[in-house]
Design a protein around this motif. Sequence first.
Motif, PDB file in Angstrom:
ATOM      1  N   LEU A 288       8.082  -5.738  -2.116  1.00 43.41           N
ATOM      2  CA  LEU A 288       6.833  -6.266  -1.558  1.00 43.41           C
ATOM      3  C   LEU A 288       6.968  -7.742  -1.201  1.00 43.41           C
ATOM      4  CD1 LEU A 288       4.265  -4.624  -4.011  1.00 43.41           C
ATOM      5  CD2 LEU A 288       4.415  -4.164  -1.557  1.00 43.41           C
ATOM      6  N   GLY A 291       9.400  -9.490   2.349  1.00 40.64           N
ATOM      7  CA  GLY A 291       9.055  -9.715   3.751  1.00 40.64           C
ATOM      8  C   GLY A 291       9.775  -8.799   4.716  1.00 40.64           C
ATOM      9  N   TYR A 293       9.030  -5.360   4.960  1.00 42.00           N
ATOM     10  CA  TYR A 293       8.272  -4.125   5.187  1.00 42.00           C
ATOM     11  C   TYR A 293       6.957  -4.440   5.893  1.00 42.00           C
ATOM     12  CZ  TYR A 293      11.679  -2.051   2.097  1.00 42.00           C
ATOM     13  OH  TYR A 293      12.862  -1.622   1.553  1.00 42.00           O
ATOM     14  N   GLU A 294       6.528  -3.509   6.751  1.00 47.28           N
ATOM     15  CA  GLU A 294       5.335  -3.731   7.550  1.00 47.28           C
ATOM     16  C   GLU A 294       4.054  -3.336   6.834  1.00 47.28           C
ATOM     17  OE1 GLU A 294       5.827  -1.894  11.321  1.00 47.28           O
ATOM     18  OE2 GLU A 294       7.410  -3.265  11.974  1.00 47.28           O
ATOM     19  N   SER A 295       4.165  -2.580   5.750  1.00 48.13           N
ATOM     20  CA  SER A 295       2.966  -2.171   5.027  1.00 48.13           C
ATOM     21  C   SER A 295       3.282  -1.893   3.561  1.00 48.13           C
ATOM     22  CB  SER A 295       2.369  -0.907   5.657  1.00 48.13           C
ATOM     23  OG  SER A 295       3.217   0.212   5.422  1.00 48.13           O
ATOM     24  N   ILE A 296       2.223  -1.908   2.738  1.00 47.96           N
ATOM     25  CA  ILE A 296       2.372  -1.583   1.327  1.00 47.96           C
ATOM     26  C   ILE A 296       2.724  -0.108   1.177  1.00 47.96           C
ATOM     27  CG2 ILE A 296       1.131  -1.401  -0.871  1.00 47.96           C
ATOM     28  CD1 ILE A 296      -0.485  -3.867  -0.011  1.00 47.96           C
ATOM     29  N   ASN A 324      -1.278  -5.754  -2.940  1.00 46.31           N
ATOM     30  CA  ASN A 324      -1.515  -6.691  -1.833  1.00 46.31           C
ATOM     31  C   ASN A 324      -1.444  -8.151  -2.284  1.00 46.31           C
ATOM     32  OD1 ASN A 324      -3.911  -6.921  -3.208  1.00 46.31           O
ATOM     33  ND2 ASN A 324      -5.184  -6.028  -1.598  1.00 46.31           N
ATOM     34  N   PHE A 327       2.278  -8.810  -1.588  1.00 50.01           N
ATOM     35  CA  PHE A 327       2.852  -8.319  -0.341  1.00 50.01           C
ATOM     36  C   PHE A 327       3.046  -9.437   0.689  1.00 50.01           C
ATOM     37  CE2 PHE A 327       2.177  -6.081   3.849  1.00 50.01           C
ATOM     38  CZ  PHE A 327       3.472  -5.562   3.900  1.00 50.01           C
ATOM     39  N   VAL A 328       4.279  -9.518   1.207  1.00 41.37           N
ATOM     40  CA  VAL A 328       4.618 -10.423   2.314  1.00 41.37           C
ATOM     41  C   VAL A 328       4.997  -9.538   3.493  1.00 41.37           C
ATOM     42  CG1 VAL A 328       6.142 -12.240   3.165  1.00 41.37           C
ATOM     43  CG2 VAL A 328       5.438 -12.210   0.744  1.00 41.37           C
ATOM     44  N   LYS A 329       4.167  -9.556   4.528  1.00 44.16           N
ATOM     45  CA  LYS A 329       4.352  -8.631   5.650  1.00 44.16           C
ATOM     46  C   LYS A 329       5.503  -9.052   6.549  1.00 44.16           C
ATOM     47  CE  LYS A 329       1.868  -6.210   9.316  1.00 44.16           C
ATOM     48  NZ  LYS A 329       0.568  -5.968   9.984  1.00 44.16           N
ATOM     49  N   CYS A 330       6.218  -8.054   7.050  1.00 44.24           N
ATOM     50  CA  CYS A 330       7.283  -8.262   8.022  1.00 44.24           C
ATOM     51  C   CYS A 330       6.660  -8.267   9.413  1.00 44.24           C
ATOM     52  CB  CYS A 330       8.326  -7.153   7.914  1.00 44.24           C
ATOM     53  SG  CYS A 330       9.535  -7.161   9.251  1.00 44.24           S
ATOM     54  N   PHE A 331       6.891  -9.299  10.173  1.00 38.36           N
ATOM     55  CA  PHE A 331       6.399  -9.372  11.546  1.00 38.36           C
ATOM     56  C   PHE A 331       7.574  -9.180  12.503  1.00 38.36           C
ATOM     57  CE2 PHE A 331       3.224 -11.701   9.125  1.00 38.36           C
ATOM     58  CZ  PHE A 331       2.053 -11.159   9.628  1.00 38.36           C
TER      59      PHE A 331
END
Length: 334
Positions: A288, A291, A293-296, A324, A327-331
């Motif tokens: 998580l 960075g 992954y695009e979602s949990i 959440n 969670f660090v989102k992948c862009f």
Amino acid sequence: MKAKIIKHRMGIAIDWQQDFKDALGAVSFNDHYLIFPKEIGDGCSFYLEVLPGLMLLIVDFTFREQYILTKYASSEDYCIAYYDLSEELSIHHVNGEQHQVGYQAQLGMGIVDGSLESTYIAPIGQRMYSFRLLISKELLKHYLAGKLPLSKAEKAFDTRKNTIFFYTHMDSRTKIALLNLRDCSFADATFVFKAQGTALQAFGYLIEKMSEEEPELGRLSATEVHMIMASQKYLLDRLLEPFPGIDYLADMAGMSASKYKKIFKKILKNSPNNFFIQEKLLLAKKLLESGKYESINAVSYVVGYSKPGHFSANYKKQFDKLPNSDFVKCFSET
């Protein structure tokens, strides 16, 4: 190049240093340091009697060649608390079973009975930083016996009746204290005092940890240690899969289910199933925070949860917060 094997004694008394002097040409310096020849590597070891029955050993070294350091089994009543802060993965063997320690490891520390033989393999060309407490069982008994029934207290610290042995995660307080010490130079005029203070902190935290639950008592054979640690490694290698089941693991270890669960809990301070869930969730936490992954939901599926709600509930139970929060989102680049 073939690895060089060094077999040595270790104990509360410091006469074991002579084995390193004889085998590696090391020399003592200023009553606390053991300096090794430059052709072997860079760095040294530091040793200090913190108080009667408690010895500190720090090894801060970068090897140029592969060395395998094997500690003989000892009849002296003591145990070793291993904490490894090496920059790369190090390997520690106990009775032939391999354990990985260091930043990349799942389990960051171990307590090994002096009656067991153990082997340490450090990486070549990478800084090895190992902090060890050599603790007499009489000292442990002094601080822990009051927390146990008298009948169990006598047995817990009797080498003939009980083997002290477990691996676990290094708690955050201990890790912070050790990292602060690691940043201090041996040449610092106050280093001896800082090392003594850190050793007492680590020892205090260890006593807290060992007193949290009543220990599983009993002698462990080399075969039992080997089989439990082999099954622990089997679980750690399969954290993305479902839990294989107690019967399967017990059969793998050649034990009854009841014996397997008892010895597993003695060594790893947890039931097999809870250990597996805890390690799976710790892995999920790292993913998580990565960075990548695009979602949990994507992370929950990777670690084997088919129902994201179940994953979130277990995560909240383990870390007291929802996924959440970490969670660090992948862009994706466009």
